[in-house]
Design a protein around this motif. Structure first.
Motif, PDB file in Angstrom:
ATOM      1  N   UNK A   1       6.275  37.754  54.636  1.00 28.86           N
ATOM      2  CA  UNK A   1       7.059  37.892  55.864  1.00 28.86           C
ATOM      3  C   UNK A   1       8.177  36.858  55.787  1.00 28.86           C
ATOM      4  N   UNK A   2       9.379  37.347  55.524  1.00 25.32           N
ATOM      5  CA  UNK A   2      10.497  36.430  55.283  1.00 25.32           C
ATOM      6  C   UNK A   2      11.553  36.561  56.375  1.00 25.32           C
ATOM      7  N   UNK A   3      12.576  35.708  56.266  1.00 24.71           N
ATOM      8  CA  UNK A   3      13.694  35.780  57.215  1.00 24.71           C
ATOM      9  C   UNK A   3      14.950  36.247  56.463  1.00 24.71           C
ATOM     10  N   UNK A   4      16.024  36.408  57.192  1.00 26.40           N
ATOM     11  CA  UNK A   4      17.286  36.781  56.542  1.00 26.40           C
ATOM     12  C   UNK A   4      17.554  38.275  56.537  1.00 26.40           C
ATOM     13  N   UNK A   5      16.636  39.060  57.083  1.00 24.64           N
ATOM     14  CA  UNK A   5      16.860  40.505  57.177  1.00 24.64           C
ATOM     15  C   UNK A   5      16.830  41.192  55.826  1.00 24.64           C
TER      16      UNK A   5
ATOM     17  N   UNK B   1      12.138  44.421  59.563  1.00 28.96           N
ATOM     18  CA  UNK B   1      11.027  44.941  60.388  1.00 28.96           C
ATOM     19  C   UNK B   1      11.468  45.837  61.526  1.00 28.96           C
ATOM     20  N   UNK B   2      12.748  45.722  61.898  1.00 32.64           N
ATOM     21  CA  UNK B   2      13.127  46.132  63.258  1.00 32.64           C
ATOM     22  C   UNK B   2      13.259  47.628  63.537  1.00 32.64           C
ATOM     23  N   UNK B   3      12.554  48.471  62.833  1.00 27.42           N
ATOM     24  CA  UNK B   3      12.532  49.887  63.225  1.00 27.42           C
ATOM     25  C   UNK B   3      11.089  50.271  63.572  1.00 27.42           C
TER      26      UNK B   3
ATOM     27  N   UNK C   1      13.351  42.265  65.269  1.00 28.77           N
ATOM     28  CA  UNK C   1      14.253  41.680  64.280  1.00 28.77           C
ATOM     29  C   UNK C   1      13.847  40.228  64.055  1.00 28.77           C
ATOM     30  N   UNK C   2      14.146  39.728  62.863  1.00 22.22           N
ATOM     31  CA  UNK C   2      13.843  38.325  62.579  1.00 22.22           C
ATOM     32  C   UNK C   2      12.808  38.171  61.493  1.00 22.22           C
ATOM     33  N   UNK C   3      12.133  39.248  61.151  1.00 23.63           N
ATOM     34  CA  UNK C   3      11.190  39.164  60.036  1.00 23.63           C
ATOM     35  C   UNK C   3      11.450  40.347  59.100  1.00 23.63           C
ATOM     36  N   UNK C   4      11.295  40.080  57.827  1.00 24.37           N
ATOM     37  CA  UNK C   4      11.490  41.104  56.796  1.00 24.37           C
ATOM     38  C   UNK C   4      10.209  41.193  55.990  1.00 24.37           C
ATOM     39  N   UNK C   5       9.716  42.403  55.859  1.00 20.21           N
ATOM     40  CA  UNK C   5       8.500  42.606  55.062  1.00 20.21           C
ATOM     41  C   UNK C   5       8.894  42.784  53.593  1.00 20.21           C
ATOM     42  N   UNK C   6       8.213  42.062  52.728  1.00 18.96           N
ATOM     43  CA  UNK C   6       8.420  42.228  51.283  1.00 18.96           C
ATOM     44  C   UNK C   6       7.050  42.458  50.644  1.00 18.96           C
TER      45      UNK C   6
END
Ligand code: PLP
Length: 355
Positions: free
Chosen positions: A69-73, A189-191, A196-201
């Motif tokens: 769970x990262x940041x930066x979109x 994440x935001x859909x 928004x604010x977290x990106x799943x990798x």
């Protein structure tokens, strides 16, 4: 009731928003807000562990893959993927299916050679190119599985022996995927996942550590894996709300159940677009997205009139993206079939008034 057809950020079920709001005041009867508890506390550790476990379970992520769970979109992933995978002077192959795919490949060009294997720019990205070949000397192949702006989607992983990197920002958790087909999956994440604010990798561990580059710490997947997504302060609230939404998804029966619902929702709306003489779909029929449905009318005047009716009927966010025009109905997991039916009813009503 408002029917939110907006493309994001963060379309989630009302009950998830309800739980999320309660935890802002009192998280799990701790007497503290989720926003103020330490991210190193056992309470937050339980949250990130559960979120990770839910991702692993809902997508059947095999062993040998890490979940971050990262940041930066998703936009930071456009750079992070090549930096971690592509050696200096290396080549990567990219499929160009829209604005986000273009941004991803432009970013990769800063770090190596990019071979654009095919592009659908000739028809304003209204279709997914087929029959292209992917150079075997590329280090990886990158594509965007759902083109949020243009309403096209790639349902099958393109055939290649190369490691595959995919941007699933707008269709992750909307349909079943075989994670083992991919080496690196990333998604803002935001859909369908969370705020928004977290990106799943989701990354296959053994593709890492081979680029030979010296990486800034925050851009190094390995470092985030070692730190359990807590190398620095994680986006606690976005992870927490994502976890709540993944719980909701699991309680609904998981991704296969959502996929069936999404098929029914998309089919109903496309059927009306195809039946109703006033509306026309913009995406090639075989490439139509189940998440973002794009359509137009004959004149801007008609579109303005329909938009006014939509507003009256509480149909929110259907105005199309400026690069396609017309309308875009984003129909993510959280949007119920009743909202699709409300839009269809408005389309029929509009047709009747024109007779
Ligand atoms: N990729 C796709 C497919 C998107 O739809 C978006 C945003 O809508 C992005 C990437 C960019 O995501 P972010 O705003 O998280 O950087």
């Amino acid at each position: 009731m408002k029917h939110n057809f907006g493309a994001g950020p963060c379309i989630l079920p009302k009950e998830v928003f309800q739980q999320a709001s309660e935890a802002v005041i009192d998280f799990n009867n701790t007497g503290l807000s989720i926003l103020e508890i330490s991210h190193r506390s056992k309470e937050f550790e339980a949250v990130i562990d559960e979120a990770t476990q839910l991702v692993r379970e809902l997508l059947a992520v095999p062993q040998g893959y890490s979940i971050l769970f990262l940041q930066g979109g998703a936009s930071l992933q456009f750079a992070m993927a090549p930096l971690n995978l592509l050696p200096e002077g290396g080549k990567a192959a990219y499929l160009d299916t829209g604005v986000w795919a273009t941004k991803a490949l432009k970013e990769a060009k800063k770090f190596g050679t990019v071979d654009v294997v095919a592009s659908s720019i000739d028809k304003n990205y209204s279709y997914i190119p087929k029959g292209y070949s992917i150079p075997s000397d590329a280090v990886y192949f990158h594509y965007t599985s759902n083109n949020t702006i243009y309403g096209t989607e790639v349902f099958e992983k393109p055939a290649t022996e190369l490691p595959v990197v995919v941007d699933m920002s707008s269709d992750i958790f909307s349909r079943e995927i075989n994670v083992a087909d991919y080496d690196l999956i990333y998604a803002g994440a935001q859909k369908n996942m969370g705020p928004a604010g977290v990106t799943l990798v989701i990354v296959k561990d053994d593709i890492l550590g081979k680029s030979g580059r010296v990486l800034p710490s925050m851009l190094d997947y390995k470092l985030h894996i070692d730190g359990g997504s807590m190398y620095n302060t994680p986006p606690v609230y976005s992870i927490f709300v994502s976890m709540l939404n993944l719980r909701w998804l699991k309680a609904k029966g998981g991704v296969p159940v959502l996929e069936q619902e999404n098929i029914i929702k998309a089919r109903a709306l496309y059927d009306e677009i195809d039946r109703n003489p006033l509306f026309k779909g913009t995406a090639a029929v075989e490439d139509r997205s189940r998440m973002n449905v794009t359509f137009v009318m004959d004149t801007p005047e008609l579109e303005a009139e329909f938009l006014a009716l939509a507003k009256e009927r509480n149909l929110i966010g259907i105005k199309g993206h400026r690069s396609v025009g017309g309308f875009r109905a984003s129909i993510y997991n959280a949007l119920p079939l009743s909202s699709i039916n409300a839009l269809i009813d408005a389309m029929k009503e509009f047709e009747d008034t024109r007779k």
